[in-house]
Scaffold this motif. Structure first.
Motif, PDB file in Angstrom:
ATOM      1  N   TYR A 126       0.840  -1.206   0.000  1.00  0.00           N
ATOM      2  CA  TYR A 126       0.000   0.000   0.000  1.00  0.00           C
ATOM      3  C   TYR A 126       0.874   1.256   0.000  1.00  0.00           C
ATOM      4  CZ  TYR A 126      -3.071   3.690   1.717  1.00  0.00           C
ATOM      5  OH  TYR A 126      -3.749   4.883   1.866  1.00  0.00           O
ATOM      6  N   SER A 173       2.605   1.799  -3.318  1.00  0.00           N
ATOM      7  CA  SER A 173       1.693   2.283  -4.354  1.00  0.00           C
ATOM      8  C   SER A 173       1.338   3.756  -4.149  1.00  0.00           C
ATOM      9  CB  SER A 173       0.424   1.432  -4.374  1.00  0.00           C
ATOM     10  OG  SER A 173       0.708   0.091  -4.715  1.00  0.00           O
ATOM     11  N   VAL A 201      -9.869   7.032  -9.149  1.00  0.00           N
ATOM     12  CA  VAL A 201     -10.055   5.604  -9.418  1.00  0.00           C
ATOM     13  C   VAL A 201      -8.844   4.801  -8.956  1.00  0.00           C
ATOM     14  CG1 VAL A 201     -10.304   3.882 -11.250  1.00  0.00           C
ATOM     15  CG2 VAL A 201     -11.674   5.975 -11.316  1.00  0.00           C
ATOM     16  N   GLN A 202      -7.640   5.317  -9.190  1.00  0.00           N
ATOM     17  CA  GLN A 202      -6.441   4.581  -8.787  1.00  0.00           C
ATOM     18  C   GLN A 202      -6.275   4.568  -7.270  1.00  0.00           C
ATOM     19  OE1 GLN A 202      -4.707   2.717 -10.806  1.00  0.00           O
ATOM     20  NE2 GLN A 202      -3.511   1.990  -9.056  1.00  0.00           N
ATOM     21  N   ALA A 261      -8.533   1.933  -6.034  1.00  0.00           N
ATOM     22  CA  ALA A 261      -8.005   0.604  -6.351  1.00  0.00           C
ATOM     23  C   ALA A 261      -6.920   0.197  -5.357  1.00  0.00           C
ATOM     24  CB  ALA A 261      -7.445   0.596  -7.775  1.00  0.00           C
ATOM     25  N   ILE A 262      -6.056   1.139  -5.000  1.00  0.00           N
ATOM     26  CA  ILE A 262      -4.985   0.856  -4.039  1.00  0.00           C
ATOM     27  C   ILE A 262      -5.574   0.516  -2.670  1.00  0.00           C
ATOM     28  CG2 ILE A 262      -3.070   1.905  -2.752  1.00  0.00           C
ATOM     29  CD1 ILE A 262      -2.451   3.536  -5.304  1.00  0.00           C
ATOM     30  N   GLU A 268      -8.696  -0.563  -2.007  1.00  0.00           N
ATOM     31  CA  GLU A 268      -9.414  -1.836  -2.088  1.00  0.00           C
ATOM     32  C   GLU A 268      -8.458  -3.015  -1.986  1.00  0.00           C
ATOM     33  OE1 GLU A 268     -13.085  -2.428  -4.640  1.00  0.00           O
ATOM     34  OE2 GLU A 268     -12.057  -0.836  -5.736  1.00  0.00           O
ATOM     35  N   ALA A 269      -7.350  -2.940  -2.711  1.00  0.00           N
ATOM     36  CA  ALA A 269      -6.380  -4.036  -2.703  1.00  0.00           C
ATOM     37  C   ALA A 269      -5.817  -4.244  -1.309  1.00  0.00           C
ATOM     38  CB  ALA A 269      -5.256  -3.746  -3.694  1.00  0.00           C
ATOM     39  N   HIS A 276     -14.840  -1.977  -2.093  1.00  0.00           N
ATOM     40  CA  HIS A 276     -15.202  -0.557  -2.032  1.00  0.00           C
ATOM     41  C   HIS A 276     -16.525  -0.374  -1.284  1.00  0.00           C
ATOM     42  CE1 HIS A 276     -16.870  -1.993  -5.960  1.00  0.00           C
ATOM     43  NE2 HIS A 276     -17.946  -1.376  -5.504  1.00  0.00           N
ATOM     44  N   ARG A 327     -16.388   7.266  -7.275  1.00  0.00           N
ATOM     45  CA  ARG A 327     -15.588   6.335  -8.083  1.00  0.00           C
ATOM     46  C   ARG A 327     -16.486   5.539  -9.017  1.00  0.00           C
ATOM     47  NH1 ARG A 327     -16.610   0.798  -8.355  1.00  0.00           N
ATOM     48  NH2 ARG A 327     -14.805  -0.241  -9.291  1.00  0.00           N
ATOM     49  N   VAL A 334     -16.142   5.406 -13.078  1.00  0.00           N
ATOM     50  CA  VAL A 334     -15.891   4.164 -13.811  1.00  0.00           C
ATOM     51  C   VAL A 334     -17.019   3.848 -14.787  1.00  0.00           C
ATOM     52  CG1 VAL A 334     -15.669   1.655 -13.557  1.00  0.00           C
ATOM     53  CG2 VAL A 334     -14.416   3.177 -12.029  1.00  0.00           C
TER      54      VAL A 334
END
Length: 224
Positions: free
Chosen positions: A45, A48, A74-75, A78-79, A81-82, A140, A174, A178
């Motif tokens: 994390y 990123s 959005v990125q 994504a970070i 969420e991961a 999310h 977000r 998307v």
């Protein structure tokens, strides 16, 4: 020497020996750092976020482009969420008592039923079902994810109301970025997604992750 540099030297050892080189090239090492992805969730994390911060710093000339800020949102999501997925799954699948806590404290998991033949055919059925469930979650959906963290780890992931409110709105925005190219369900362009918005989102994300790591400290080891 740090762990990352050790990994880098291991990766290029044969190449250095073949070329008769005794020391690494600093420029190539810096290039390696940009593409390096740590395995541990918190380290990944942070890595990123650092890379995304670099992109933001080097893209100031794009500050007037709304699409750039939507891409950044959005990125960032994504970070986050991961991280939320990897942190929970890593702990639940590696600490013996956490699967039991998750199943007994989560209303959906504890009511699942399987015939005895399923257990006979797969001694790891419970662990497999838990892992499959956790991997199917949309991370999310913060309230749903918070319920899983609470059930397995026993703490409120969304304890800070201010940062949580910001992040929940970011998840909605977000979705519009998307699926609707930055427009809400009424067709209104989300003009509020600007540089300041991204900073608030980033800071709230970092605050949430820091809170989770503090609560998970008894179970986590040093990052790699």
């Amino acid at each position: 020497m740090g762990k990352v540099k050790e990994l880098y030297l291991e990766a290029i050892q044969e190449e250095m020996e073949a070329a008769g080189i005794s020391d690494y090239d600093e420029y190539q090492y810096l290039h390696f750092l940009k593409s390096y992805v740590p395995h541990e969730p918190y380290a990944r994390y942070n890595n990123s976020i650092e890379r995304l911060d670099e992109i933001a710093e080097n893209s100031r000339h794009l500050a007037d482009y709304p699409m750039f800020h939507r891409m950044m949102l959005v990125q960032h999501v994504a970070i986050l969420e991961a991280y939320l997925a990897d942190r929970l799954i890593t702990l639940v699948t590696s600490k013996p008592h956490l699967p039991q806590a998750l199943v007994l404290n989560h209303p959906t998991l504890k009511t699942q039923k399987y015939p005895l033949e399923a257990f006979v055919g797969n001694p790891n059925l419970v662990a497999d079902k838990i892992t499959t469930h956790l991997k199917s979650v949309l991370y999310h959906e913060l309230e749903l994810v918070a319920d899983l963290y609470k059930a397995a780890l026993g703490f409120d992931m969304l304890a800070d109301q201010s940062s949580s409110a910001i992040l929940k709105q970011c998840m909605i925005d977000r979705h519009h970025c998307v699926h609707r190219d930055g427009k809400d369900n009424l067709g209104r362009i989300l003009s509020e997604i600007n540089s300041e918005y991204i900073v608030r989102m980033r800071d709230s994300s970092v605050e949430l992750v820091s809170h989770i790591e503090e609560q998970c400290d008894p179970w986590t080891g040093p990052p790699i």
